[in-house]
Structures are given as C-alpha cells and as structure tokens.
Design an enzyme around this catalytic site. Sequence first.
Site, PDB file in Angstrom:
ATOM      1  N   ASP A 202       0.850  -1.194   0.000  1.00  0.00           N
ATOM      2  CA  ASP A 202       0.000   0.000   0.000  1.00  0.00           C
ATOM      3  C   ASP A 202       0.889   1.247   0.000  1.00  0.00           C
ATOM      4  O   ASP A 202       1.659   1.471   0.930  1.00  0.00           O
ATOM      5  CB  ASP A 202      -0.876  -0.002   1.262  1.00  0.00           C
TER       6      ASP A 202
ATOM      7  N   TYR B  58       2.511   9.967   0.216  1.00  0.00           N
ATOM      8  CA  TYR B  58       3.556   9.438   1.116  1.00  0.00           C
ATOM      9  C   TYR B  58       4.955   9.663   0.547  1.00  0.00           C
ATOM     10  O   TYR B  58       5.940   9.510   1.267  1.00  0.00           O
ATOM     11  CB  TYR B  58       3.400   7.929   1.353  1.00  0.00           C
TER      12      TYR B  58
ATOM     13  N   LYS C  64      -2.821   5.891  -3.997  1.00  0.00           N
ATOM     14  CA  LYS C  64      -3.955   6.773  -3.690  1.00  0.00           C
ATOM     15  C   LYS C  64      -3.704   8.154  -4.269  1.00  0.00           C
ATOM     16  O   LYS C  64      -2.571   8.645  -4.270  1.00  0.00           O
ATOM     17  CB  LYS C  64      -4.143   6.894  -2.168  1.00  0.00           C
TER      18      LYS C  64
ATOM     19  N   HIS D 218      -7.872   9.369  -1.930  1.00  0.00           N
ATOM     20  CA  HIS D 218      -7.316   9.249  -0.573  1.00  0.00           C
ATOM     21  C   HIS D 218      -8.259   9.806   0.495  1.00  0.00           C
ATOM     22  O   HIS D 218      -8.431   9.205   1.553  1.00  0.00           O
ATOM     23  CB  HIS D 218      -5.960   9.968  -0.537  1.00  0.00           C
TER      24      HIS D 218
HETATM   25  P1  NDP Z   1      -0.352   0.830  12.074  1.00  0.00           P
HETATM   26  O1  NDP Z   1      -1.639   0.661  12.781  1.00  0.00           O
HETATM   27  O2  NDP Z   1       0.046  -0.138  11.027  1.00  0.00           O
HETATM   28  O3  NDP Z   1       0.774   0.933  13.200  1.00  0.00           O
HETATM   29  C1  NDP Z   1       2.104   1.220  12.869  1.00  0.00           C
HETATM   30  C2  NDP Z   1       2.871   1.423  14.170  1.00  0.00           C
HETATM   31  O4  NDP Z   1       2.881   0.205  14.923  1.00  0.00           O
HETATM   32  C3  NDP Z   1       4.296   1.799  13.908  1.00  0.00           C
HETATM   33  O5  NDP Z   1       4.672   2.709  14.935  1.00  0.00           O
HETATM   34  C4  NDP Z   1       5.049   0.479  14.071  1.00  0.00           C
HETATM   35  O6  NDP Z   1       6.372   0.742  14.536  1.00  0.00           O
HETATM   36  C5  NDP Z   1       4.225  -0.238  15.123  1.00  0.00           C
HETATM   37  N1  NDP Z   1       4.210  -1.703  14.932  1.00  0.00           N
HETATM   38  C6  NDP Z   1       4.005  -2.402  13.800  1.00  0.00           C
HETATM   39  N2  NDP Z   1       4.039  -3.721  14.021  1.00  0.00           N
HETATM   40  C7  NDP Z   1       4.270  -3.876  15.336  1.00  0.00           C
HETATM   41  C8  NDP Z   1       4.413  -5.015  16.168  1.00  0.00           C
HETATM   42  N3  NDP Z   1       4.309  -6.242  15.680  1.00  0.00           N
HETATM   43  N4  NDP Z   1       4.664  -4.810  17.496  1.00  0.00           N
HETATM   44  C9  NDP Z   1       4.752  -3.554  18.007  1.00  0.00           C
HETATM   45  N5  NDP Z   1       4.610  -2.441  17.270  1.00  0.00           N
HETATM   46  C10 NDP Z   1       4.377  -2.600  15.939  1.00  0.00           C
HETATM   47  O7  NDP Z   1      -0.323   2.343  11.534  1.00  0.00           O
HETATM   48  P2  NDP Z   1      -0.299   3.105  10.149  1.00  0.00           P
HETATM   49  O8  NDP Z   1      -0.997   4.372  10.435  1.00  0.00           O
HETATM   50  O9  NDP Z   1       1.038   3.122   9.564  1.00  0.00           O
HETATM   51  O10 NDP Z   1      -1.273   2.268   9.189  1.00  0.00           O
HETATM   52  C11 NDP Z   1      -0.838   1.237   8.326  1.00  0.00           C
HETATM   53  C12 NDP Z   1      -0.931   1.647   6.875  1.00  0.00           C
HETATM   54  O11 NDP Z   1      -2.229   2.100   6.552  1.00  0.00           O
HETATM   55  C13 NDP Z   1      -0.036   2.844   6.518  1.00  0.00           C
HETATM   56  O12 NDP Z   1       1.325   2.500   6.431  1.00  0.00           O
HETATM   57  C14 NDP Z   1      -0.658   3.276   5.217  1.00  0.00           C
HETATM   58  O13 NDP Z   1      -0.234   2.438   4.169  1.00  0.00           O
HETATM   59  C15 NDP Z   1      -2.134   3.087   5.527  1.00  0.00           C
HETATM   60  N6  NDP Z   1      -2.779   4.329   6.011  1.00  0.00           N
HETATM   61  C16 NDP Z   1      -3.711   4.925   5.185  1.00  0.00           C
HETATM   62  C17 NDP Z   1      -4.362   6.068   5.566  1.00  0.00           C
HETATM   63  C18 NDP Z   1      -5.391   6.660   4.677  1.00  0.00           C
HETATM   64  O14 NDP Z   1      -5.780   7.807   4.901  1.00  0.00           O
HETATM   65  N7  NDP Z   1      -5.868   5.946   3.676  1.00  0.00           N
HETATM   66  C19 NDP Z   1      -4.074   6.732   6.871  1.00  0.00           C
HETATM   67  C20 NDP Z   1      -3.117   6.010   7.680  1.00  0.00           C
HETATM   68  C21 NDP Z   1      -2.509   4.860   7.246  1.00  0.00           C
HETATM   69  P3  NDP Z   1       7.688   0.194  13.756  1.00  0.00           P
HETATM   70  O15 NDP Z   1       7.633   0.671  12.344  1.00  0.00           O
HETATM   71  O16 NDP Z   1       8.812   0.804  14.559  1.00  0.00           O
HETATM   72  O17 NDP Z   1       7.632  -1.298  13.885  1.00  0.00           O
END
Ligand code: NDP
Length: 294
Positions: free
Chosen positions: A59, A64, A89, A122
């Site tokens: 994604d 981004y 998006k 988006h």
């Molecule tokens: P997530 O809910 O995926 O959480 C990400 C956070 O959790 C990061 O800080 C990561 O840290 C941590 N994390 C991930 N895996 C673990 C684990 N197994 N244990 C502990 N901590 C963990 O958040 P996002 O907001 O990034 O959402 C995911 C995706 O959704 C985005 O990357 C994007 O592609 C999409 N998105 C789309 C949006 C929209 O408007 N359409 C808005 C927001 C997101 P670390 O990297 O240090 O592991």
Amino acid sequence: MPTAHASIPQIRLKDGRSIPQLGYGTLAVQPDRETNEHNAQVTAQIVSQALEAGYRHIDTAQAYGTELGVGRALAAAGIQRDELYITSKLANANHAPEHLRRSFETTLDRLGLEQLDLFLIHWPLPTLYGGDYVSTWRTLTELVAEGRLRSAGVSNFEPAHLERIIEATGVVPAVNQFEIHPYFSNAATRDACGRYGIAVEAHSPLGHNGKPLTDHTITQIAASQEKTVAQVILRWHIQHGIIAIPKSSRPERMVENINVFDFELTAAQMAEIDALDQGPEGRVGPNPETYEGV
Ligand code: NDP
C-alpha cells in the site's frame, strides 16, 4: 524461502478481481514525504524486506512520497507481476480531473507498472473543490475502462460520501480503506460498505500510535493464545473479513505481522475485543468530514 504469502486469503471484490487480505503499509517508512533519491533508497530497502518476509500486497500513496521506492523494490525483487498487488492513492491536491489523469501517469511511472491494481481517492474533501468529489470519482472509474487500472476504490469515505458517488455514477467502489482498530471499530462505515458490497480495508489496523498494542484485555488474550498483541489484533481484523495493511519498518515485526494464519480467536475473544470500541473518541486519524490536509 519464506512462503508466508501462500497462506494469505484473497478477498473477492465486487468487480470480480481479488485482493490479498493482508498487505504492507508504507506510510512514514521514510524520513519525510519528499520524492527524492535518498528517500527512494530508504523505502526500496524496507519494502524489499517486506517482500522477503512474504508480503505481496503493498500500500503506497502519492502523498507518502514512497511510490518511487516501492517501484525500485518491485523491480529488484523480480517477482511475477500477477503475484503482486499494488495500491496507490490520489493526493488531495490532484482531485481535478486533469490533475488526476496526469498524476496517475506519474504514479505508474514511479512504480514501474503498466497497470495499477487499485487506485483510491485518498480523502473525500467535502469542504474543498466546491464539495465535488463526484467528478473525481467519475474520472477515476474511467481509468478502469481505459485499461490502466484494475480496480477503482476510495479511502476515508463515510456512509454519506459513498451514497452520493454511487447514486450519481451508478459505480460502486471495489474497496473503501478507512481507519479501523480495536479502539475505533467504525461500525457505521463498515455497515454501509456491507450494504453496497464494498470490501472493507483497515488503515492504521494496529491503532497507528501504539495504544491498542498495550491494551490489557488484548495482552491477556495474546498470552492465552501464545501470540503477540499485534498478531491478535491482526487476527481480529482477519476474522471480521477486513483487509489489513500494518506498517512496520522492522524486519522481525514484518514477519510477526504476516504470521497470523495459524491460529483462531474464539467467539468470546472476538467479542471481548469488539467491546473495546470507544466510538468516535477512539479515532486517532483525521475526521474525513473536515480533513483538508495533504
Ligand atoms: P499501524 O496501525 O500499522 O501501526 C504502525 C505502528 O505500529 C508503527 O509505529 C510500528 O512501529 C508499530 N508496529 C508495527 N508492528 C508492530 C508489532 N508487531 N509490534 C509492536 N509495534 C508494531 O499504523 P499506520 O498508520 O502506519 O497504518 C498502516 C498503513 O495504513 C499505513 O502505512 C498506510 O499504508 C495506511 N494508512 C492509510 C491512511 C489513509 O488515509 N488511507 C491513513 C493512515 C494509514 P515500527 O515501524 O517501529 O515497527
């Protein structure tokens, strides 16, 4: 060697295509949202690790700045095109039909693809462009007819936004990607998607800011299942039929997050997690009714 992708179920879309139920999110994998050489290298390395871990559904988004790095990782991996599922998006600055068309070509160029699997509006931006997200939706659906796009979808569309584009164009989005996690289960939008046959995709599936990852109830369920809290949350999405796209920049967490297909939560455990919903208070991202950002 990893074959994790073999166990990932496919969700059938209303347009006849299929999407892998678990994908990899690329928001904030690079230091900032600029498209430049340094960022492309950072993202290419991280996405290569995700592909190595077994993710085949990636994604990205114009906003981004990660499309170039994703494209580099795809080119380096040499994975067959039909094994990959790539979503991007439309950035909020590009809603006007001519900007949508031009920016879509840039998206394909950066990703190095002839065809994109899924392109989403988006944000609906009901307070911008004179409230006209219908023309944006109509133009996006034309890309499918022209053969450059496989599935047309939306992101952060609330029930009223969905109703409006469907009534105006007769075309139902294949997917709606919006915020869902245990503290914000977003029932109204999920129900609306269910009524129209729109596949539900969770962004921020782990809660974005880490809060559900320290939840007491989920921690107890994780201990009883001998799984991590992240795995239990992702399994909750999967058993609800939701597509989830967790982000992690750490290879060991990429592996952890994709390995959620060898256990099952009981109905009681699902209900316990459902009960953690805080309604609108649990939302961590912007409200789609008012958001005007990038
Ligand atoms: P997530 O809910 O995926 O959480 C990400 C956070 O959790 C990061 O800080 C990561 O840290 C941590 N994390 C991930 N895996 C673990 C684990 N197994 N244990 C502990 N901590 C963990 O958040 P996002 O907001 O990034 O959402 C995911 C995706 O959704 C985005 O990357 C994007 O592609 C999409 N998105 C789309 C949006 C929209 O408007 N359409 C808005 C927001 C997101 P670390 O990297 O240090 O592991």
